[in-house]
Design a protein around this motif. Structure first.
Motif, PDB file in Angstrom:
ATOM      1  N   ASP A   4     -82.358  94.124  45.832  1.00 12.79           N
ATOM      2  CA  ASP A   4     -81.048  94.046  45.611  1.00 12.79           C
ATOM      3  C   ASP A   4     -80.905  92.936  44.489  1.00 12.79           C
ATOM      4  N   MET A   5     -80.605  93.391  43.150  1.00 15.57           N
ATOM      5  CA  MET A   5     -80.401  92.401  42.045  1.00 15.57           C
ATOM      6  C   MET A   5     -79.203  91.893  42.082  1.00 15.57           C
ATOM      7  N   THR A   6     -78.212  92.159  42.782  1.00 18.43           N
ATOM      8  CA  THR A   6     -76.950  91.448  42.785  1.00 18.43           C
ATOM      9  C   THR A   6     -77.135  90.315  43.581  1.00 18.43           C
ATOM     10  N   LYS A   7     -77.719  90.474  44.623  1.00 17.89           N
ATOM     11  CA  LYS A   7     -78.159  89.284  45.477  1.00 17.89           C
ATOM     12  C   LYS A   7     -79.007  88.434  44.892  1.00 17.89           C
ATOM     13  N   ILE A   8     -80.194  88.931  44.145  1.00 17.35           N
ATOM     14  CA  ILE A   8     -81.038  87.956  43.371  1.00 17.35           C
ATOM     15  C   ILE A   8     -80.399  87.235  42.464  1.00 17.35           C
ATOM     16  N   ALA A   9     -79.448  87.914  41.562  1.00 14.48           N
ATOM     17  CA  ALA A   9     -78.456  87.298  40.511  1.00 14.48           C
ATOM     18  C   ALA A   9     -77.809  86.138  41.061  1.00 14.48           C
ATOM     19  N   ASN A  10     -77.119  86.371  42.228  1.00 16.61           N
ATOM     20  CA  ASN A  10     -76.288  85.371  42.862  1.00 16.61           C
ATOM     21  C   ASN A  10     -77.033  84.085  43.350  1.00 16.61           C
ATOM     22  N   VAL A  11     -78.259  84.490  43.662  1.00 19.82           N
ATOM     23  CA  VAL A  11     -79.068  83.200  44.536  1.00 19.82           C
ATOM     24  C   VAL A  11     -79.498  82.290  43.152  1.00 19.82           C
ATOM     25  N   VAL A  12     -79.672  83.096  42.001  1.00 25.42           N
ATOM     26  CA  VAL A  12     -80.182  82.231  40.685  1.00 25.42           C
ATOM     27  C   VAL A  12     -78.822  81.537  40.413  1.00 25.42           C
ATOM     28  N   LEU A  13     -77.555  82.022  40.312  1.00 25.43           N
ATOM     29  CA  LEU A  13     -76.357  81.414  39.984  1.00 25.43           C
ATOM     30  C   LEU A  13     -76.208  80.134  41.049  1.00 25.43           C
ATOM     31  N   TYR A  14     -76.570  80.700  42.372  1.00 23.36           N
ATOM     32  CA  TYR A  14     -76.576  79.138  43.209  1.00 23.36           C
ATOM     33  C   TYR A  14     -77.550  78.127  42.678  1.00 23.36           C
ATOM     34  N   MET A  15     -78.491  78.571  42.404  1.00 23.20           N
ATOM     35  CA  MET A  15     -79.697  77.592  42.288  1.00 23.20           C
ATOM     36  C   MET A  15     -79.229  76.757  40.748  1.00 23.20           C
ATOM     37  N   LEU A  16     -78.808  77.595  39.963  1.00 24.60           N
ATOM     38  CA  LEU A  16     -78.026  76.761  38.496  1.00 24.60           C
ATOM     39  C   LEU A  16     -77.150  75.772  39.174  1.00 24.60           C
ATOM     40  N   HIS A  17     -76.275  76.164  40.156  1.00 22.95           N
ATOM     41  CA  HIS A  17     -74.925  75.396  40.531  1.00 22.95           C
ATOM     42  C   HIS A  17     -75.614  74.105  41.200  1.00 22.95           C
ATOM     43  N   LYS A  18     -76.753  74.240  41.979  1.00 25.41           N
ATOM     44  CA  LYS A  18     -77.147  73.093  42.547  1.00 25.41           C
ATOM     45  C   LYS A  18     -78.076  72.398  41.756  1.00 25.41           C
ATOM     46  N   GLN A  19     -78.461  72.820  40.704  1.00 25.17           N
ATOM     47  CA  GLN A  19     -79.214  72.289  39.649  1.00 25.17           C
ATOM     48  C   GLN A  19     -80.557  72.025  40.213  1.00 25.17           C
ATOM     49  N   VAL A  20     -81.180  73.074  40.464  1.00 26.42           N
ATOM     50  CA  VAL A  20     -82.651  73.235  40.967  1.00 26.42           C
ATOM     51  C   VAL A  20     -83.649  73.064  39.744  1.00 26.42           C
ATOM     52  N   LYS A  21     -84.456  71.803  39.993  1.00 28.17           N
ATOM     53  CA  LYS A  21     -85.109  71.600  38.860  1.00 28.17           C
ATOM     54  C   LYS A  21     -86.341  72.650  38.715  1.00 28.17           C
ATOM     55  N   TYR A  22     -86.659  72.482  37.141  1.00 30.47           N
ATOM     56  CA  TYR A  22     -88.058  73.303  37.048  1.00 30.47           C
ATOM     57  C   TYR A  22     -87.592  75.067  37.167  1.00 30.47           C
ATOM     58  N   LEU A  23     -86.480  75.294  37.513  1.00 26.94           N
ATOM     59  CA  LEU A  23     -86.064  76.577  37.627  1.00 26.94           C
ATOM     60  C   LEU A  23     -86.572  77.674  36.357  1.00 26.94           C
TER      61      LEU A  23
END
Length: 164
Positions: A4-23
């Protein structure tokens, strides 16, 4: 059911929003494994529908890992190649920057206009995602990969074989 690429892309957006380090693509792959593994253990289903193969360094998503290799190597795919559609679906939500280092290539994710859409996920999926992101927010890709090897199922699986 395909990845599910849509879910994967959205999780990346969530991680970017949460400022996950070293992503980068390696940390993302490991975090997706931990999310799917955790969710499978508690809810009997995976969130992203990818299979994860044991690699010498970390679990690797089968489909997404192949897509990342294609992107990193800047391979040209035929118009009717299903992998091209999956990559295009991912790129509808974010941009991927290829950083060439001395001994490897790193993929970095860049937010475009799209925002994280929590309606794509169930309440339990959101709980799992939030748990893993919070736990590994500041962890390096290497340390998060090492955390996977504390899981019995990962340790017992032979390299190259499917973990989940």
């Amino acid at each position: 059911m395909p990845c599910d690429m849509t879910k994967i892309a959205n999780v990346v957006l969530y991680m970017l929003h949460k400022q996950v380090k070293y992503l980068n693509h390696k940390k993302l792959s490991t975090m997706l494994f931990l999310m799917d593994y955790n969710h499978l253990e508690h809810c009997n289903t995976k969130i992203f529908n990818d299979n994860y193969i044991k690699d010498s360094r970390s679990p690797k998503p089968k489909i997404l890992g192949e897509l990342f290799d294609i992107i990193a190597n800047e391979e040209d795919l035929d118009e009717d190649d299903e992998r091209l559609y999956l990559i295009q679906e991912l790129l509808e939500y974010l941009d991927i920057e290829i950083e060439v280092k001395d001994k490897f290539v790193e993929l970095k994710f860049i937010k475009m206009q799209e925002e994280f859409d929590d309606t794509l996920f169930s309440k339990d999926e959101l709980k799992t995602i939030h748990k893993i992101v919070s736990e590994y927010l500041e962890t390096t890709p290497r340390k998060i990969a090492n955390a996977c090897f504390k899981i019995d199922k990962v340790r017992k699986t032979k390299n190259g074989e499917m973990i989940i």
